[in-house]
Design an enzyme around this catalytic site. Structure first.
Site, PDB file in Angstrom:
ATOM      1  N   CYS A  98       0.870  -1.182   0.000  1.00  0.00           N
ATOM      2  CA  CYS A  98       0.000   0.000   0.000  1.00  0.00           C
ATOM      3  C   CYS A  98       0.909   1.235   0.000  1.00  0.00           C
ATOM      4  O   CYS A  98       2.113   1.132   0.245  1.00  0.00           O
ATOM      5  CB  CYS A  98      -0.878  -0.008   1.243  1.00  0.00           C
ATOM      6  SG  CYS A  98       0.091   0.102   2.760  1.00  0.00           S
ATOM      7  N   HIS A 217      -0.351  -5.887  19.555  1.00  0.00           N
ATOM      8  CA  HIS A 217       0.136  -5.425  18.251  1.00  0.00           C
ATOM      9  C   HIS A 217       0.755  -4.031  18.405  1.00  0.00           C
ATOM     10  O   HIS A 217       0.210  -3.177  19.100  1.00  0.00           O
ATOM     11  CB  HIS A 217      -1.027  -5.389  17.249  1.00  0.00           C
ATOM     12  CG  HIS A 217      -0.584  -5.133  15.837  1.00  0.00           C
ATOM     13  ND1 HIS A 217      -0.247  -3.888  15.386  1.00  0.00           N
ATOM     14  CD2 HIS A 217      -0.409  -5.973  14.781  1.00  0.00           C
ATOM     15  CE1 HIS A 217       0.108  -3.964  14.096  1.00  0.00           C
ATOM     16  NE2 HIS A 217       0.023  -5.223  13.709  1.00  0.00           N
ATOM     17  N   GLU A 219       0.861  -1.423  16.616  1.00  0.00           N
ATOM     18  CA  GLU A 219       0.023  -0.248  16.303  1.00  0.00           C
ATOM     19  C   GLU A 219      -0.936   0.060  17.459  1.00  0.00           C
ATOM     20  O   GLU A 219      -1.104   1.217  17.861  1.00  0.00           O
ATOM     21  CB  GLU A 219      -0.772  -0.501  15.018  1.00  0.00           C
ATOM     22  CG  GLU A 219      -1.632   0.695  14.649  1.00  0.00           C
ATOM     23  CD  GLU A 219      -2.623   0.392  13.530  1.00  0.00           C
ATOM     24  OE1 GLU A 219      -2.241  -0.287  12.552  1.00  0.00           O
ATOM     25  OE2 GLU A 219      -3.785   0.834  13.651  1.00  0.00           O
ATOM     26  N   CYS A 326      -8.437   1.639   7.600  1.00  0.00           N
ATOM     27  CA  CYS A 326      -7.645   2.216   6.514  1.00  0.00           C
ATOM     28  C   CYS A 326      -8.182   1.763   5.157  1.00  0.00           C
ATOM     29  O   CYS A 326      -8.561   0.608   4.987  1.00  0.00           O
ATOM     30  CB  CYS A 326      -6.201   1.798   6.754  1.00  0.00           C
ATOM     31  SG  CYS A 326      -5.342   1.292   5.328  1.00  0.00           S
ATOM     32  N   SER A 356       1.582 -10.338  10.122  1.00  0.00           N
ATOM     33  CA  SER A 356       0.900  -9.190   9.522  1.00  0.00           C
ATOM     34  C   SER A 356      -0.595  -9.254   9.823  1.00  0.00           C
ATOM     35  O   SER A 356      -1.291 -10.177   9.391  1.00  0.00           O
ATOM     36  CB  SER A 356       1.138  -9.188   8.006  1.00  0.00           C
ATOM     37  OG  SER A 356       0.142  -8.439   7.350  1.00  0.00           O
ATOM     38  N   SER A 357      -1.074  -8.253  10.543  1.00  0.00           N
ATOM     39  CA  SER A 357      -2.489  -8.252  10.934  1.00  0.00           C
ATOM     40  C   SER A 357      -3.390  -8.107   9.711  1.00  0.00           C
ATOM     41  O   SER A 357      -4.413  -8.771   9.591  1.00  0.00           O
ATOM     42  CB  SER A 357      -2.732  -7.101  11.906  1.00  0.00           C
ATOM     43  OG  SER A 357      -4.086  -7.021  12.221  1.00  0.00           O
ATOM     44  N   ASN A 358      -3.001  -7.234   8.784  1.00  0.00           N
ATOM     45  CA  ASN A 358      -3.892  -7.044   7.634  1.00  0.00           C
ATOM     46  C   ASN A 358      -3.931  -8.289   6.761  1.00  0.00           C
ATOM     47  O   ASN A 358      -4.965  -8.599   6.171  1.00  0.00           O
ATOM     48  CB  ASN A 358      -3.536  -5.762   6.867  1.00  0.00           C
ATOM     49  CG  ASN A 358      -2.378  -5.933   5.908  1.00  0.00           C
ATOM     50  OD1 ASN A 358      -2.568  -6.370   4.785  1.00  0.00           O
ATOM     51  ND2 ASN A 358      -1.175  -5.584   6.335  1.00  0.00           N
ATOM     52  N   SER A 418       1.670  -5.272   3.100  1.00  0.00           N
ATOM     53  CA  SER A 418       3.120  -5.181   3.271  1.00  0.00           C
ATOM     54  C   SER A 418       3.864  -6.195   2.399  1.00  0.00           C
ATOM     55  O   SER A 418       5.032  -6.482   2.642  1.00  0.00           O
ATOM     56  CB  SER A 418       3.475  -5.376   4.748  1.00  0.00           C
ATOM     57  OG  SER A 418       2.735  -6.445   5.293  1.00  0.00           O
TER      58      SER A 418
HETATM   59  S1  SF4 Z   1      -2.332  -0.794   5.571  1.00  0.00           S
HETATM   60 FE1  SF4 Z   1      -1.203   0.134   7.263  1.00  0.00          FE
HETATM   61  S2  SF4 Z   1       0.553   1.137   6.304  1.00  0.00           S
HETATM   62 FE2  SF4 Z   1      -0.935   0.705   4.651  1.00  0.00          FE
HETATM   63  S3  SF4 Z   1      -2.103   2.618   4.459  1.00  0.00           S
HETATM   64 FE3  SF4 Z   1      -3.198   1.245   5.884  1.00  0.00          FE
HETATM   65  S4  SF4 Z   1      -2.500   1.825   7.947  1.00  0.00           S
HETATM   66 FE4  SF4 Z   1      -1.061   2.676   6.449  1.00  0.00          FE
END
Ligand code: SF4
Length: 439
Positions: A98, A217, A219, A326, A356-358, A418
């Protein structure tokens, strides 16, 4: 800003399950104001959050290391679909790096370029991707080591360069670094900083922050350090427990005692948290990368409970919420939702760091929809032969033989925010190798 500091910095652990800055830090008689502190922190002469004028060189170096100019290019040119022999690949509409991640890594590269003769530290992994962290390590950027659960800040010397990761850093760590007279390179993603603003608003208006996130985490640790009174809630199950407490057992009739509540959330509340008092006025915030649908359900559940408890007409005095998930994480989740609904898909590769949480949110989508999905963080998880070692959404590691079936196959690919293109390409190269051996 004149701050009378009585912090015991050596006590700051690598992970901060319980963050209590307001109880530790005082400005004279008045309570420490994290917002004011950060405002001044960002105006220090040895602070940078934009880079050092080496953007083009840094992006080029990143491209050389992380881009894929072959397979991924073909996929992009062909509307995210590509056929190779028996294999059809379907790539999510949004996937991989991202802009927030690209920005963080680029600034870290620029800092290394700017200060080649100084020791460069990272407060933590810059993002949760093994390839990127390893590359920064090879460039001489070291993560502050951890010993017996504590970061070894004494290794950081005056004049060193310290890079704050994309997840941000807790207030305590920023204060410590201020005292050390180091060059601060702040790569905190602006989306994360937006959540900090939300919890600061809660604090100012005397609402407790209920943060949808994982208390360990990085963050969420940073976000909690900017909050006043807070409670961190991981999922809908915990949110239901919380709402049941708010409603005195009206949800499922099994209301918890205050002691049981505090025991359950012992690592996830601010110091002195009193559920009977602090849950009267609550504001919702979240870790940016949580599953969008879950965050929405979470907010509604708490809002409805507050309405039932205090009356619809009084809700604005008891509940506030702002959207802080986000867009980039949401876009990858939406793309994955489309892929799991595609009837032609035989299996899904979920690519991204195991911490990686996302990316874990993408795996949750695949598993909950019953798609055969394999969450891996690099091509090293494939082989020898037709074997894969992958992670499930609850963290179990699983080894599977013959994971790539013989004959025609359609593989969906999703990748966390990421994940560099190169990781995806290297993984697909392994898949093609397996298929070649099946011919
Ligand atoms: S995924 Fe994480 S690093 Fe990427 S834009 Fe969203 S908050 Fe920011």
């Amino acid at each position: 800003m004149a701050i009378s500091l009585h912090l015991q910095f050596s006590l700051i652990p690598a992970r901060l399950p319980q963050i209590r800055p307001s109880s530790l830090i005082r400005c004279g008689e008045s309570e420490f104001d994290a917002k004011v502190f950060r405002h001044n922190f960002m105006r220090r002469k040895d602070y940078n959050r934009t880079g050092y004028g080496h953007k083009d060189q840094s992006l080029k170096r990143m491209g050389d290391k992380y881009a894929s100019d072959n397979l991924m290019q073909k996929l992009k040119e062909n509307g995210k679909e590509y056929r190779w022999g028996d294999v059809t690949l379907k790539l999510g509409e949004d996937y991989g790096f991202c802009w927030g991640v690209e920005r963080s890594v680029r600034i870290a590269y620029e800092a290394r370029h700017q200060f080649p003769d100084r020791t460069n530290w990272l407060t933590d992994e810059i993002i949760h991707n093994p390839t990127v962290n390893q590359t920064l390590g090879e460039m001489g950027v070291k993560i502050i080591p951890v010993k017996e659960g504590k970061k070894q800040y004494d290794l950081v010397a005056k004049g060193d360069v310290v890079v704050l990761s994309a997840f941000g850093a807790p207030v305590q760590e920023m204060m410590l670094l201020t005292q050390k007279n180091v060059e601060i390179v702040d790569t905190t993603c602006p989306w994360v900083a937006k959540v900090w603003h939300s919890v600061e608003k809660h604090k100012k208006a005397e609402y407790a922050s209920i943060i949808h996130g994982k208390y360990a985490h990085e963050e969420t640790i940073a976000t909690a350090s900017f909050a006043g009174t807070y409670l961190i809630v991981k999922n809908i199950k915990e949110a239901t427990y919380l709402c049941d407490y708010i409603l005195g057992g009206a949800l499922d009739g099994s209301s918890s005692t205050k002691e049981a509540f505090l025991e359950k959330f012992k690592f996830a509340v601010s110091e002195g948290f009193d559920p009977d008092k602090d849950l009267e006025r609550v504001g919702i915030a979240n870790q940016t990368t949580m599953l969008k649908g879950e965050t929405e359900e979470f907010g509604k559940l708490v809002e409805n409970s507050m309405m039932r408890r205090y009356g619809v007409e009084n809700i604005s005095n008891h509940f506030i919420s702002a959207k802080t998930t986000c867009d980039a994480a949401q876009a990858r989740q939406d793309a994955t939702l489309k892929l799991v609904d595609d009837k032609e898909v035989d299996l899904m590769l979920v690519i991204g760091g195991w911490n990686s949480s996302n990316t874990s949110s993408l795996q949750v989508i695949a598993e909950e929809r019953g798609v055969s999905s394999y969450w891996i963080d690099s091509e090293k998880r494939i082989g020898p032969g037709n074997r894969i070692t992958h992670k499930l959404m609850h963290g179990e590691l699983v080894e599977k033989e013959e994971w790539v079936p013989k004959g025609p196959i359609t593989i969906a690919i999703t990748a966390g925010a990421s994940t560099p293109d190169k990781d995806i390409e290297d993984i697909l190269a392994k898949v093609f190798e397996i298929k070649r051996h099946q011919e």
